[in-house]
Design an enzyme around this catalytic site. Structure first.
Site, PDB file in Angstrom:
ATOM      1  N   ALA A 130       0.857  -1.192   0.000  1.00 19.42           N
ATOM      2  CA  ALA A 130       0.000   0.000   0.000  1.00 19.42           C
ATOM      3  C   ALA A 130       0.887   1.234   0.000  1.00 19.42           C
ATOM      4  O   ALA A 130       1.341   1.687   1.042  1.00 19.42           O
ATOM      5  CB  ALA A 130      -0.935  -0.003   1.211  1.00 19.42           C
ATOM      6  N   SER A 132       1.073   4.346  -3.100  1.00 20.91           N
ATOM      7  CA  SER A 132       0.183   5.408  -3.604  1.00 20.91           C
ATOM      8  C   SER A 132      -1.260   5.110  -3.217  1.00 20.91           C
ATOM      9  O   SER A 132      -2.041   6.017  -2.937  1.00 20.91           O
ATOM     10  CB  SER A 132       0.279   5.491  -5.129  1.00 20.91           C
ATOM     11  OG  SER A 132       1.606   5.735  -5.516  1.00 20.91           O
ATOM     12  N   THR A 158      10.415   7.355   7.451  1.00 20.34           N
ATOM     13  CA  THR A 158      11.488   8.295   7.796  1.00 20.34           C
ATOM     14  C   THR A 158      11.576   8.497   9.312  1.00 20.34           C
ATOM     15  O   THR A 158      10.543   8.667   9.973  1.00 20.34           O
ATOM     16  CB  THR A 158      11.245   9.643   7.086  1.00 20.34           C
ATOM     17  OG1 THR A 158      11.157   9.393   5.687  1.00 20.34           O
ATOM     18  CG2 THR A 158      12.359  10.648   7.345  1.00 20.34           C
ATOM     19  N   ARG A 269      35.119  28.647 -14.325  1.00 20.35           N
ATOM     20  CA  ARG A 269      35.699  27.691 -15.280  1.00 20.35           C
ATOM     21  C   ARG A 269      36.003  28.356 -16.629  1.00 20.35           C
ATOM     22  O   ARG A 269      35.118  28.990 -17.221  1.00 20.35           O
ATOM     23  CB  ARG A 269      34.693  26.540 -15.484  1.00 20.35           C
ATOM     24  CG  ARG A 269      35.083  25.532 -16.529  1.00 20.35           C
ATOM     25  CD  ARG A 269      36.235  24.671 -16.073  1.00 20.35           C
ATOM     26  NE  ARG A 269      36.525  23.599 -17.012  1.00 20.35           N
ATOM     27  CZ  ARG A 269      37.613  22.856 -16.952  1.00 20.35           C
ATOM     28  NH1 ARG A 269      38.500  23.054 -15.989  1.00 20.35           N
ATOM     29  NH2 ARG A 269      37.822  21.904 -17.816  1.00 20.35           N
ATOM     30  N   ILE A 338      26.682  21.654 -16.349  1.00 17.89           N
ATOM     31  CA  ILE A 338      27.511  22.867 -16.379  1.00 17.89           C
ATOM     32  C   ILE A 338      28.888  22.592 -15.761  1.00 17.89           C
ATOM     33  O   ILE A 338      29.894  23.175 -16.171  1.00 17.89           O
ATOM     34  CB  ILE A 338      26.770  24.034 -15.665  1.00 17.89           C
ATOM     35  CG1 ILE A 338      25.565  24.452 -16.530  1.00 17.89           C
ATOM     36  CG2 ILE A 338      27.694  25.228 -15.386  1.00 17.89           C
ATOM     37  CD1 ILE A 338      24.604  25.430 -15.870  1.00 17.89           C
ATOM     38  N   HIS A 339      28.944  21.666 -14.815  1.00 22.06           N
ATOM     39  CA  HIS A 339      30.237  21.307 -14.201  1.00 22.06           C
ATOM     40  C   HIS A 339      31.035  20.331 -15.077  1.00 22.06           C
ATOM     41  O   HIS A 339      32.181  20.002 -14.730  1.00 22.06           O
ATOM     42  CB  HIS A 339      30.020  20.640 -12.838  1.00 22.06           C
ATOM     43  CG  HIS A 339      29.778  21.599 -11.712  1.00 22.06           C
ATOM     44  ND1 HIS A 339      28.623  22.316 -11.572  1.00 22.06           N
ATOM     45  CD2 HIS A 339      30.551  21.947 -10.651  1.00 22.06           C
ATOM     46  CE1 HIS A 339      28.689  23.052 -10.478  1.00 22.06           C
ATOM     47  NE2 HIS A 339      29.848  22.857  -9.904  1.00 22.06           N
ATOM     48  N   GLY A 340      30.428  19.817 -16.141  1.00 22.08           N
ATOM     49  CA  GLY A 340      31.126  18.835 -16.980  1.00 22.08           C
ATOM     50  C   GLY A 340      31.541  17.627 -16.153  1.00 22.08           C
ATOM     51  O   GLY A 340      30.810  17.208 -15.245  1.00 22.08           O
ATOM     52  N   GLY A 341      32.731  17.087 -16.432  1.00 25.09           N
ATOM     53  CA  GLY A 341      33.199  15.876 -15.742  1.00 25.09           C
ATOM     54  C   GLY A 341      33.321  16.054 -14.239  1.00 25.09           C
ATOM     55  O   GLY A 341      33.092  15.116 -13.466  1.00 25.09           O
ATOM     56  N   GLU A 364       5.885  11.251  -0.192  1.00 28.03           N
ATOM     57  CA  GLU A 364       4.684  12.060   0.100  1.00 28.03           C
ATOM     58  C   GLU A 364       3.831  12.293  -1.139  1.00 28.03           C
ATOM     59  O   GLU A 364       3.332  13.382  -1.388  1.00 28.03           O
ATOM     60  CB  GLU A 364       5.056  13.377   0.782  1.00 28.03           C
ATOM     61  CG  GLU A 364       5.343  13.103   2.243  1.00 28.03           C
ATOM     62  CD  GLU A 364       5.341  14.330   3.111  1.00 28.03           C
ATOM     63  OE1 GLU A 364       4.373  15.094   3.077  1.00 28.03           O
ATOM     64  OE2 GLU A 364       6.312  14.495   3.849  1.00 28.03           O
TER      65      GLU A 364
HETATM   66  C1  LIG Z   1      13.358   7.646   1.397  1.00 25.46           C
HETATM   67  C2  LIG Z   1      11.880   7.462   1.569  1.00 25.46           C
HETATM   68  C3  LIG Z   1      11.252   7.986   2.685  1.00 25.46           C
HETATM   69  C4  LIG Z   1       9.869   7.779   2.898  1.00 25.46           C
HETATM   70  N1  LIG Z   1       9.276   8.209   4.059  1.00 25.46           N
HETATM   71  C5  LIG Z   1       7.997   7.829   4.323  1.00 25.46           C
HETATM   72  C6  LIG Z   1       7.406   8.099   5.605  1.00 25.46           C
HETATM   73  O1  LIG Z   1       8.007   8.729   6.475  1.00 25.46           O
HETATM   74  N2  LIG Z   1       6.153   7.640   5.856  1.00 25.46           N
HETATM   75  C7  LIG Z   1       5.443   6.931   4.934  1.00 25.46           C
HETATM   76  O2  LIG Z   1       4.315   6.526   5.227  1.00 25.46           O
HETATM   77  N3  LIG Z   1       5.969   6.663   3.700  1.00 25.46           N
HETATM   78  C8  LIG Z   1       7.224   7.083   3.387  1.00 25.46           C
HETATM   79  N4  LIG Z   1       7.778   6.795   2.159  1.00 25.46           N
HETATM   80  C9  LIG Z   1       6.992   6.061   1.172  1.00 25.46           C
HETATM   81  C10 LIG Z   1       6.568   6.901  -0.019  1.00 25.46           C
HETATM   82  O3  LIG Z   1       5.588   7.834   0.378  1.00 25.46           O
HETATM   83  C11 LIG Z   1       6.075   5.919  -1.099  1.00 25.46           C
HETATM   84  O4  LIG Z   1       7.222   5.271  -1.607  1.00 25.46           O
HETATM   85  C12 LIG Z   1       5.320   6.617  -2.210  1.00 25.46           C
HETATM   86  O5  LIG Z   1       4.091   7.093  -1.738  1.00 25.46           O
HETATM   87  C13 LIG Z   1       5.062   5.698  -3.415  1.00 25.46           C
HETATM   88  O6  LIG Z   1       4.564   4.459  -3.015  1.00 25.46           O
HETATM   89  P1  LIG Z   1       5.248   3.123  -3.574  1.00 25.46           P
HETATM   90  O7  LIG Z   1       6.703   3.226  -3.314  1.00 25.46           O
HETATM   91  O8  LIG Z   1       4.527   1.955  -3.016  1.00 25.46           O
HETATM   92  O9  LIG Z   1       5.040   3.182  -5.144  1.00 25.46           O
HETATM   93  P2  LIG Z   1       3.729   2.722  -5.939  1.00 25.46           P
HETATM   94  O10 LIG Z   1       2.521   3.301  -5.352  1.00 25.46           O
HETATM   95  O11 LIG Z   1       3.788   1.238  -6.149  1.00 25.46           O
HETATM   96  O12 LIG Z   1       3.985   3.433  -7.344  1.00 25.46           O
HETATM   97  C14 LIG Z   1       4.815   2.906  -8.377  1.00 25.46           C
HETATM   98  C15 LIG Z   1       4.637   3.792  -9.617  1.00 25.46           C
HETATM   99  O13 LIG Z   1       3.270   3.724 -10.068  1.00 25.46           O
HETATM  100  C16 LIG Z   1       2.726   5.017 -10.118  1.00 25.46           C
HETATM  101  N5  LIG Z   1       1.312   4.978  -9.764  1.00 25.46           N
HETATM  102  C17 LIG Z   1       0.737   4.360  -8.696  1.00 25.46           C
HETATM  103  N6  LIG Z   1      -0.585   4.550  -8.705  1.00 25.46           N
HETATM  104  C18 LIG Z   1      -0.857   5.316  -9.789  1.00 25.46           C
HETATM  105  C19 LIG Z   1      -2.054   5.855 -10.349  1.00 25.46           C
HETATM  106  N7  LIG Z   1      -3.246   5.681  -9.794  1.00 25.46           N
HETATM  107  N8  LIG Z   1      -1.956   6.592 -11.494  1.00 25.46           N
HETATM  108  C20 LIG Z   1      -0.744   6.806 -12.084  1.00 25.46           C
HETATM  109  N9  LIG Z   1       0.408   6.316 -11.596  1.00 25.46           N
HETATM  110  C21 LIG Z   1       0.361   5.590 -10.472  1.00 25.46           C
HETATM  111  C22 LIG Z   1       3.517   5.828  -9.117  1.00 25.46           C
HETATM  112  O14 LIG Z   1       3.422   7.228  -9.375  1.00 25.46           O
HETATM  113  C23 LIG Z   1       4.902   5.279  -9.333  1.00 25.46           C
HETATM  114  O15 LIG Z   1       5.494   5.890 -10.447  1.00 25.46           O
HETATM  115  C24 LIG Z   1       9.128   7.054   1.914  1.00 25.46           C
HETATM  116  C25 LIG Z   1       9.769   6.562   0.767  1.00 25.46           C
HETATM  117  C26 LIG Z   1      11.122   6.743   0.596  1.00 25.46           C
HETATM  118  C27 LIG Z   1      11.769   6.156  -0.638  1.00 25.46           C
END
Ligand SMILES: Cc1cc2nc3c(=O)[nH]c(=O)nc-3n(C[C@H](O)[C@H](O)[C@H](O)COP(=O)(O)OP(=O)(O)OC[C@H]3O[C@@H](n4cnc5c(N)ncnc54)[C@H](O)[C@@H]3O)c2cc1C
Length: 380
Positions: A130, A132, A158, A269, A338-341, A364
């Site tokens: 779970a 998005s 986080t 540069r 802009i920094h190149g290599g 988020e």
């Molecule tokens: C470093 C880091 C810190 C985080 N911190 C927190 C935190 O503190 N608390 C917390 O609860 N979560 C946290 N997260 C989780 C983060 O919010 C989720 O990774 C993010 O919401 C995406 O969910 P998912 O990784 O399951 O990707 P998915 O939901 O599986 O998405 C995969 C791809 O499918 C796309 N997609 C999914 N549904 C749709 C749709 N309906 N239409 C179009 N495209 C879609 C997405 O945009 C994405 O490109 C963190 C993640 C990271 C990497």
């Protein structure tokens, strides 16, 4: 319209910039390289009142507004994406929901230490299946006497390894349409059955702690339920709307840093006997970055202003998050070019900006989810 910052907002910018330059900046390369959460820096940020900017003094906060807080995130993000992400998550996700929806007792007990910077908070929404689709939450909280018994798994959370409190979302029942009711519950991390591990090896924001949480028959009092049990989903949507302003501000900080580094390097540069900033191809890149940074800043500050003035801000915080984070990525990418290599080498830092900025397009609410939020607000 008044685009001037207030005296307080300008003072916060100066105070945070000085702190970021003097205390965080000398450590940023090490924080990234060693993927080490800078707990000592957070202690100092707490002492300066940064963890409590948007909360009233009554709960240990500094009594500032959302715009002041966004400026603080921007300034920290300008020097260190990792510290900026952990800061934004601690305030917007770990503490704010308690301020928005908590009872007086919960605010005194849980919010005050967070706002005072004596403890860190964390927000566990995402689960392995779970992301998005937060409605797909599988974690459950079942009432047993005066307690909730919580079982489930959260990922990518986080600050969890350093947090005293977690706010976790869990299914607490079904509504009349047979849909899951998802509520938010405050879980102290020292309760039996809470297991937090942080083994992710990340591309960017490497010094920000990211953890997995397993909740195995975790028992907390029913009084730890946050807000209205039937409105858990809309409550965390509101929390995320606010959080998006801070992630947008972090993107703005990284974009600003990319602009500054790229401009400075372009002036220094020399190739073909001239500084590369005299080439129109380089000037156009710098002009585009500068314009996008300005647009991003206007969007971030406007979203914060709307929130501070109790006006709807869902659409504007999605605009800000989407635009500022994609601006950060583009700006960092062009700064490398802009920094190149040299830009490809760690010591020049712009490659870190790109790695850190990438996360902001995902966390988020991904960029795709922001577009969905905006489309919904348009009535699609
Ligand atoms: C470093 C880091 C810190 C985080 N911190 C927190 C935190 O503190 N608390 C917390 O609860 N979560 C946290 N997260 C989780 C983060 O919010 C989720 O990774 C993010 O919401 C995406 O969910 P998912 O990784 O399951 O990707 P998915 O939901 O599986 O998405 C995969 C791809 O499918 C796309 N997609 C999914 N549904 C749709 C749709 N309906 N239409 C179009 N495209 C879609 C997405 O945009 C994405 O490109 C963190 C993640 C990271 C990497």
């Amino acid at each position: 319209m008044d685009f001037n910052l207030t005296k307080e907002q300008s003072m916060i910018r100066k105070m945070v910039r000085d702190f970021a330059e003097e205390v965080i900046k000398p450590r940023t390369i090490e924080i990234d390289k060693e993927a080490k959460f800078p707990l000592d820096i957070f202690k100092q940020m707490g002492e300066l009142g940064l963890l409590g900017i948007p909360f009233p003094e009554k709960y240990g906060g500094s009594g500032g507004d959302t715009l002041s807080y966004a400026i603080a995130v921007e300034e920290i993000g300008r020097v260190c994406g990792s510290t900026g992400l952990s800061y934004a998550a601690a305030v917007s996700l770990g503490a704010s929901p308690i301020y928005y929806f908590g009872t007086e007792e919960q605010k005194e007990k849980f919010l005050t230490p967070l706002a005072e910077g004596k403890a860190l908070g964390s927000f566990g929404l995402t689960e392995p299946n779970a992301g998005s689709d937060a409605g797909g939450t599988k974690t459950t909280a079942i009432i047993d006497g005066d307690d909730f018994v919580i079982n489930g798994e959260k990922c990518f959370i986080t600050n969890a390894s350093y947090a005293e409190t977690l706010i976790v979302t869990a299914v607490t029942g079904k509504n009349e349409k047979g849909r899951n009711i998802i509520s938010a519950i405050i879980v102290p991390t020292n309760v039996e059955g809470v297991k937090i591990t942080s083994n992710y090896d990340k591309m960017g924001v490497r010094g920000s702690d990211t953890a997995e949480i397993v909740l195995d028959n975790v028992r907390v009092p029913r009084t730890n339920l946050l807000g209205d049990p039937d409105k858990g989903f809309s409550q965390f949507l509101y929390t995320l709307d606010g959080g998006r302003i801070s992630i947008a501000a972090l993107g703005l900080g990284i974009a600003q840093a990319s602009l500054e580094k790229a401009l400075q390097y372009a002036k220094e540069r020399k190739q073909f006997g001239k500084s590369i900033s005299s080439f129109q191809a380089i000037q156009f890149k710098l002009a585009d970055i500068a314009m996008e940074v300005e647009l991003a800043r206007n969007m971030v500050y406007k979203a914060a202003w709307l929130k501070d003035n109790n006006q709807p801000f869902t659409k504007e915080s999605a605009y800000a998050k989407l635009f500022a984070t994609e601006t950060a990525f583009r700006a960092a990418n062009q700064a490398i070019q802009i920094h190149g290599g040299y830009g490809y080498m760690r010591e020049y830092e712009v490659e870190r900006y790109l790695r850190d900025a990438k996360l902001l397009e995902i966390g988020e609410g991904t960029s795709e989810v922001q577009r969905l939020v905006i489309a919904r607000q348009l009535g699609c």
